[in-house]
Design a protein around this motif. Structure first.
Motif, PDB file in Angstrom:
ATOM      1  N   TYR A   1       0.860  -1.175   0.000  1.00 29.74           N
ATOM      2  CA  TYR A   1       0.000   0.000   0.000  1.00 29.74           C
ATOM      3  C   TYR A   1       0.893   1.221   0.000  1.00 29.74           C
ATOM      4  O   TYR A   1       1.597   1.491   0.968  1.00 29.74           O
ATOM      5  CB  TYR A   1      -0.914  -0.003   1.231  1.00 29.74           C
ATOM      6  N   SER A   2       0.901   1.921  -1.105  1.00 35.02           N
ATOM      7  CA  SER A   2       1.819   3.036  -1.275  1.00 35.02           C
ATOM      8  C   SER A   2       1.091   4.356  -1.159  1.00 35.02           C
ATOM      9  O   SER A   2      -0.065   4.481  -1.502  1.00 35.02           O
ATOM     10  CB  SER A   2       2.470   2.938  -2.669  1.00 35.02           C
ATOM     11  N   SER A   3       1.810   5.348  -0.662  1.00 36.35           N
ATOM     12  CA  SER A   3       1.236   6.676  -0.595  1.00 36.35           C
ATOM     13  C   SER A   3       1.837   7.579  -1.659  1.00 36.35           C
ATOM     14  O   SER A   3       1.765   8.785  -1.584  1.00 36.35           O
ATOM     15  CB  SER A   3       1.477   7.272   0.796  1.00 36.35           C
ATOM     16  N   GLU A   4       2.459   6.976  -2.656  1.00 34.94           N
ATOM     17  CA  GLU A   4       3.087   7.758  -3.711  1.00 34.94           C
ATOM     18  C   GLU A   4       2.415   7.559  -5.069  1.00 34.94           C
ATOM     19  O   GLU A   4       2.706   8.268  -6.015  1.00 34.94           O
ATOM     20  CB  GLU A   4       4.564   7.353  -3.855  1.00 34.94           C
ATOM     21  N   ASP A   5       1.555   6.557  -5.193  1.00 31.79           N
ATOM     22  CA  ASP A   5       1.116   6.116  -6.515  1.00 31.79           C
ATOM     23  C   ASP A   5      -0.212   6.688  -6.980  1.00 31.79           C
ATOM     24  O   ASP A   5      -0.714   6.289  -8.019  1.00 31.79           O
ATOM     25  CB  ASP A   5       1.007   4.593  -6.541  1.00 31.79           C
TER      26      ASP A   5
ATOM     27  N   GLY B   1      10.222  10.766   2.981  1.00 28.11           N
ATOM     28  CA  GLY B   1       9.350  10.118   2.010  1.00 28.11           C
ATOM     29  C   GLY B   1       8.253   9.317   2.681  1.00 28.11           C
ATOM     30  O   GLY B   1       8.329   8.985   3.875  1.00 28.11           O
ATOM     31  N   ARG B   2       7.252   8.990   1.901  1.00 29.14           N
ATOM     32  CA  ARG B   2       6.120   8.245   2.426  1.00 29.14           C
ATOM     33  C   ARG B   2       6.515   6.804   2.779  1.00 29.14           C
ATOM     34  O   ARG B   2       7.388   6.223   2.174  1.00 29.14           O
ATOM     35  CB  ARG B   2       4.991   8.217   1.401  1.00 29.14           C
ATOM     36  N   ASP B   3       5.836   6.254   3.771  1.00 31.57           N
ATOM     37  CA  ASP B   3       6.055   4.855   4.149  1.00 31.57           C
ATOM     38  C   ASP B   3       5.177   3.941   3.292  1.00 31.57           C
ATOM     39  O   ASP B   3       4.115   4.334   2.828  1.00 31.57           O
ATOM     40  CB  ASP B   3       5.707   4.636   5.623  1.00 31.57           C
TER      41      ASP B   3
ATOM     42  N   LYS C   1      13.683   2.323   2.650  1.00 37.75           N
ATOM     43  CA  LYS C   1      13.379   1.735   1.349  1.00 37.75           C
ATOM     44  C   LYS C   1      11.978   2.111   0.861  1.00 37.75           C
ATOM     45  O   LYS C   1      11.482   1.535  -0.096  1.00 37.75           O
ATOM     46  CB  LYS C   1      13.498   0.213   1.416  1.00 37.75           C
ATOM     47  N   GLY C   2      11.371   3.087   1.508  1.00 40.48           N
ATOM     48  CA  GLY C   2      10.048   3.542   1.099  1.00 40.48           C
ATOM     49  C   GLY C   2      10.118   4.608   0.027  1.00 40.48           C
ATOM     50  O   GLY C   2      11.050   4.652  -0.789  1.00 40.48           O
ATOM     51  N   GLY C   3       9.131   5.510   0.037  1.00 41.13           N
ATOM     52  CA  GLY C   3       9.072   6.554  -0.978  1.00 41.13           C
ATOM     53  C   GLY C   3      10.202   7.564  -0.851  1.00 41.13           C
ATOM     54  O   GLY C   3      10.771   7.760   0.229  1.00 41.13           O
TER      55      GLY C   3
END
Length: 307
Positions: free
Chosen positions: A100-104, A141-143, A188-190
């Motif tokens: 579950y990404s907070s960048e996409d 960056g986002r987790d 290693k996240g966003g």
């Protein structure tokens, strides 16, 4: 421009907890993600809508502001805000892992006019940014959040999973992990902004129920079938362990339900080399079936003697 009821979008009550909101979002994100609905504009719009709702209700500061505004939101419009915004989305990878990404979210389109009129185009985890005032602020960056499915044997013997995030391949090892345990992969996240560090990845482990063993922390529990004659006379019994079948001594006159502790035959302790929990085997008597007439007569004689 219409008022957006983000609670209704996610199908939760206004009193919903943060965990309930997260679960509702994840369920809907999986269902409406563009990768699962290629060319479906309706699903794409729905995905954008639920991602926007999660961006607000999943952030305590934005949720508080949204709840305070209510139907009077027009009084708080912020048309002058500019800048970028971290966006929430969902990414499915192979091997049973879900990220579950907070960048996409950008792939599904931008936020609605309602959102930007209230929070501005640059509201990102700390408040609106106007005219580039915070353009150079360092932000982490986002987790990412991931889930991985393992068997008890995987957790005992150790296993690894190859994960690919934003084109970067990561090999993650699992040994001694518990069900619902969350592991952190730092950095290693966003990507961060303004020179900020990268976010992290949080991997939640799910271990499937086992047909023979029950696990409690690092200890294992199981039934140990033993025939009646061995319980009375003593002897050997075969026990199922994670290392295979072993034989243990059964003393004479052993009661049904007695528990034998097999030291260090449980699960490996997480991040501790050569340390294990214990195995607790509970005796479960196996009564003889289909007795012959001679055997029945002998049991009758035994019963008579005991009386």
């Amino acid at each position: 421009m219409e008022y957006k009821d983000y609670y209704k979008v996610l199908g939760v009550e206004k009193s919903a907890t943060a965990d309930e909101i997260k679960k509702a979002y994840r369920k809907l994100a999986v269902k409406y993600h563009p990768d699962k609905n290629p060319g479906n504009k309706s699903a794409e719009e729905r995905f954008k809508e639920i991602s926007e709702a999660n961006e607000v209700l999943g952030d305590p500061e934005k949720r508080k502001k949204y709840d305070e505004l209510g139907d009077n939101w027009k009084q708080y419009q912020n048309p002058g805000a500019q800048g970028g915004f971290g966006r929430g989305g969902y990414q499915q990878t192979g091997g049973g892992q879900q990220f579950y990404s907070s960048e996409d979210f950008g792939e599904a389109g931008g936020f609605s006019d309602f959102f930007e009129s209230v929070f501005g185009r640059g509201f990102a985890g700390g408040g609106p940014t106007g005219g580039g005032a915070r353009a150079n602020t360092k932000r982490k960056g986002r987790d990412y959040e991931a889930e991985v499915q393992l068997s008890l044997e995987d957790a005992y013997n150790g296993t690894s999973r190859l994960m690919e995030i934003n084109g970067e391949k990561l090999q993650m090892k699992f040994k001694g992990v518990k069900d619902a345990q969350t592991l952190k992969i730092k950095g290693k996240g966003g990507q961060g902004s303004g020179g900020g560090e990268r976010g992290d990845i949080y991997v939640k482990v799910h271990i499937a129920p086992h047909p023979h063993f029950e696990r409690k922390e690092d200890d294992l529990y199981c039934d140990a079938p033993v025939d009646l004659y061995t319980l009375i006379l003593g002897g050997k019994a075969t026990i199922h362990t994670m290392k295979g079948m072993i034989k243990i001594d059964i003393p004479p006159d052993t009661d049904n339900g007695k528990v034998f502790r097999l030291k260090s035959m449980g699960m490996p302790k997480f991040a501790k080399d050569n340390q294990f929990g214990d195995l607790y085997a509970k005796v479960k008597v196996i009564l003889p079936k289909k007795l012959s007439e001679k055997e029945l007569e002998l049991f009758k004689q035994l019963a008579h003697l005991k009386q």
